[in-house]
Write a protein that holds these residues in place. Structure first.
Motif, short mmCIF file in Angstrom:
data_model
loop_
_atom_site.label_atom_id
_atom_site.label_comp_id
_atom_site.label_asym_id
_atom_site.label_seq_id
_atom_site.Cartn_x
_atom_site.Cartn_y
_atom_site.Cartn_z
N PHE A 64 78.36 21.49 22.15
CA PHE A 64 79.77 21.24 22.48
C PHE A 64 80.54 22.56 22.55
O PHE A 64 81.39 22.74 23.43
CB PHE A 64 80.40 20.33 21.43
N LEU A 65 80.26 23.44 21.64
CA LEU A 65 80.90 24.76 21.65
C LEU A 65 80.60 25.48 22.96
O LEU A 65 81.50 26.04 23.60
CB LEU A 65 80.40 25.55 20.44
N ASN A 66 79.36 25.47 23.36
CA ASN A 66 78.95 26.16 24.60
C ASN A 66 79.60 25.52 25.82
O ASN A 66 80.06 26.22 26.73
CB ASN A 66 77.43 26.11 24.72
N VAL A 67 79.64 24.19 25.85
CA VAL A 67 80.24 23.49 26.99
C VAL A 67 81.72 23.84 27.11
O VAL A 67 82.22 24.11 28.21
CB VAL A 67 80.05 21.97 26.84
N TRP A 68 82.43 23.86 26.00
CA TRP A 68 83.85 24.20 26.02
C TRP A 68 84.07 25.60 26.59
O TRP A 68 85.01 25.83 27.34
CB TRP A 68 84.42 24.11 24.60
N GLN A 69 83.20 26.52 26.23
CA GLN A 69 83.38 27.90 26.66
C GLN A 69 82.94 28.13 28.11
O GLN A 69 83.51 28.95 28.82
CB GLN A 69 82.59 28.83 25.74
N GLN A 70 81.95 27.38 28.58
CA GLN A 70 81.36 27.63 29.88
C GLN A 70 81.94 26.78 31.01
O GLN A 70 81.84 27.17 32.18
CB GLN A 70 79.85 27.38 29.81
N VAL A 71 82.50 25.64 30.71
CA VAL A 71 82.85 24.68 31.76
C VAL A 71 83.89 25.24 32.72
O VAL A 71 83.89 24.88 33.91
CB VAL A 71 83.33 23.35 31.13
N GLY A 72 84.77 26.11 32.26
CA GLY A 72 85.78 26.68 33.16
C GLY A 72 85.16 27.49 34.28
O GLY A 72 85.58 27.39 35.44
N TYR A 73 84.16 28.29 33.96
CA TYR A 73 83.50 29.10 34.98
C TYR A 73 82.83 28.22 36.03
O TYR A 73 82.95 28.46 37.24
CB TYR A 73 82.47 30.00 34.31
N PHE A 130 89.66 28.26 33.18
CA PHE A 130 88.99 29.54 33.33
C PHE A 130 89.27 30.46 32.15
O PHE A 130 88.47 31.33 31.83
CB PHE A 130 89.42 30.21 34.63
N ALA A 131 90.43 30.25 31.48
CA ALA A 131 90.76 31.09 30.33
C ALA A 131 89.76 30.91 29.20
O ALA A 131 89.48 31.85 28.45
CB ALA A 131 92.17 30.77 29.83
N THR A 132 89.18 29.71 29.06
CA THR A 132 88.19 29.49 28.01
C THR A 132 86.95 30.37 28.23
O THR A 132 86.34 30.82 27.26
CB THR A 132 87.76 28.01 27.98
N TYR A 133 86.60 30.60 29.50
CA TYR A 133 85.43 31.44 29.79
C TYR A 133 85.71 32.91 29.49
O TYR A 133 84.79 33.68 29.20
CB TYR A 133 85.02 31.27 31.25
N MET A 134 86.97 33.32 29.55
CA MET A 134 87.34 34.70 29.31
C MET A 134 87.33 35.06 27.83
O MET A 134 87.30 36.23 27.47
CB MET A 134 88.72 34.99 29.90
N VAL A 135 87.34 34.04 26.97
CA VAL A 135 87.33 34.31 25.53
C VAL A 135 85.91 34.70 25.11
O VAL A 135 84.95 34.02 25.46
CB VAL A 135 87.76 33.06 24.74
N PRO A 136 85.73 35.81 24.38
CA PRO A 136 84.38 36.21 23.94
C PRO A 136 83.72 35.13 23.09
O PRO A 136 84.37 34.46 22.30
CB PRO A 136 84.64 37.48 23.13
N MET A 137 82.41 34.99 23.26
CA MET A 137 81.67 33.95 22.53
C MET A 137 81.76 34.15 21.02
O MET A 137 81.76 33.17 20.26
CB MET A 137 80.21 33.95 22.97
N ILE A 138 81.87 35.39 20.57
CA ILE A 138 82.00 35.63 19.13
C ILE A 138 83.28 34.99 18.60
O ILE A 138 83.26 34.31 17.56
CB ILE A 138 81.99 37.14 18.83
N ALA A 139 84.37 35.16 19.32
CA ALA A 139 85.64 34.56 18.90
C ALA A 139 85.57 33.04 18.97
O ALA A 139 86.06 32.33 18.09
CB ALA A 139 86.78 35.09 19.77
N VAL A 140 84.94 32.52 20.02
CA VAL A 140 84.78 31.07 20.16
C VAL A 140 83.98 30.50 18.99
O VAL A 140 84.33 29.47 18.42
CB VAL A 140 84.10 30.74 21.50
N ALA A 141 82.89 31.19 18.63
CA ALA A 141 82.05 30.72 17.53
C ALA A 141 82.82 30.69 16.22
O ALA A 141 82.71 29.73 15.44
CB ALA A 141 80.82 31.60 17.41
#
Length: 296
Positions: free
Chosen positions: A166-175, A114-125
């Motif tokens: 892949f970037l999107n999946v990593w960020q969204q899968v926790g939610y 769930f922590a991956t979903y809390m990271v802003p997409m800008i930072a993830v990108a």
């Protein structure tokens, strides 16, 4: 008494309804109206002139405007399909891993996911752009350790869009894992106990109990995943800018480029309307398919 209740309910709902009307419904109606106008974003609304369906004819026509729009629409469809296909199974697998009490570290895994979903997409990108670096990126370095040549993650038209997926999946899968866990908690444990008594193994329990009873949860997850995917913008804007060769030029980024950078507000509004209609059609088709399965 009933009238008094309705009046109090109306008073309580009025602020929320007003905000929704001003910030959601009004912009939507304005966008639909502008899609039938010849209007530049550098001029006031009063300068818009009605041109009927000309904007829609142009975005679906044989000109460069039409080719770019149809390419962006295809990229968005591919990106959305790949994201949903990867996110839903992974969320179920991770959900089962976290939900199974006999597996150690379930709470820690839930927190990490769930922590991956809390990271802003800008930072993830920004972080993933460094991971995908051709020479200094950790991904290519790890591939080199096992004898695999460096991959052109973001510099090749064949792999750039998949890399963004892949970037999107990593960020969204926790939610979506949390949603899967919520669906698993609604399944009575007595069903699994009865299945064990009948001699069903884990695979059969998953096939005949877990999946059928999680159908509504998976439907909700699919709808949310589709809505999130078609709104992708930050990774494209920050990392690829629609390239290479337009392979990551998704509709949201293309609409911004046409409507704001090129100041073609009418064309951009027509593209936004088509994106909204496409999303409505896909979601309605998904619900129709789910209802058909329920009837069967």
């Amino acid at each position: 008494m009933i009238n008094r209740y309705r009046a109090s309910a109306g008073i309580m709902l009025a602020p929320a309804v007003t905000l929704i009307g001003v910030f959601v419904l009004l912009p939507m109606l304005l966008t639909v109206w502008l899609s039938f106008q010849d209007w530049s974003t550098q001029t006031p609304f009063s300068s818009a002139s009605f041109i009927g369906l000309d904007n829609f004819r142009e975005i679906f026509g044989p000109t460069s405007v039409g080719r770019d729009f149809k390419g962006a629409l295809a990229n968005t469809a591919i990106y959305t399909a790949l994201s949903v296909i990867l996110i839903l199974p992974l969320s179920v697998v991770f959900g089962l891993m976290v939900y199974q009490r006999e597996i150690a570290g379930g709470t820690a895994l839930r927190t990490v996911l769930f922590a991956t979903y809390m990271v802003p997409m800008i930072a993830v990108a920004l972080v993933w752009s460094k991971l995908y670096s051709p020479s200094e990126g950790p991904l290519n370095q790890m591939l080199g350790m096992v004898g695999i040549s460096p991959q052109p993650w973001l510099s090749s038209p064949r792999s750039a869009l998949i890399s963004i997926v892949f970037l999107n999946v990593w960020q969204q899968v926790g939610y979506f894992t949390v949603l899967a866990i919520a669906g698993l908690t609604q399944i009575p444990g007595s069903l699994y106990e009865a299945a064990k008594l009948d001699g069903a193994n884990r695979r059969e329990q998953f096939r005949f109990i877990t999946l059928p009873l999680m159908r509504r949860t998976l439907l909700f997850s699919a709808v949310i995943a589709i809505i999130n995917a078609v709104q992708v913008f930050e990774p494209v804007a920050l990392i690829t800018q629609g390239g290479p060769v337009g392979s990551t030029n998704v509709l949201t980024y293309h609409i911004r480029r046409v409507g704001i950078e090129r100041a073609q507000g009418g064309l951009g509004s027509a593209m936004a309307v088509m994106l909204m209609l496409s999303l409505i059609v896909v979601v309605c088709a998904l619900f129709a398919f789910a209802n058909r399965k329920n009837d069967e």
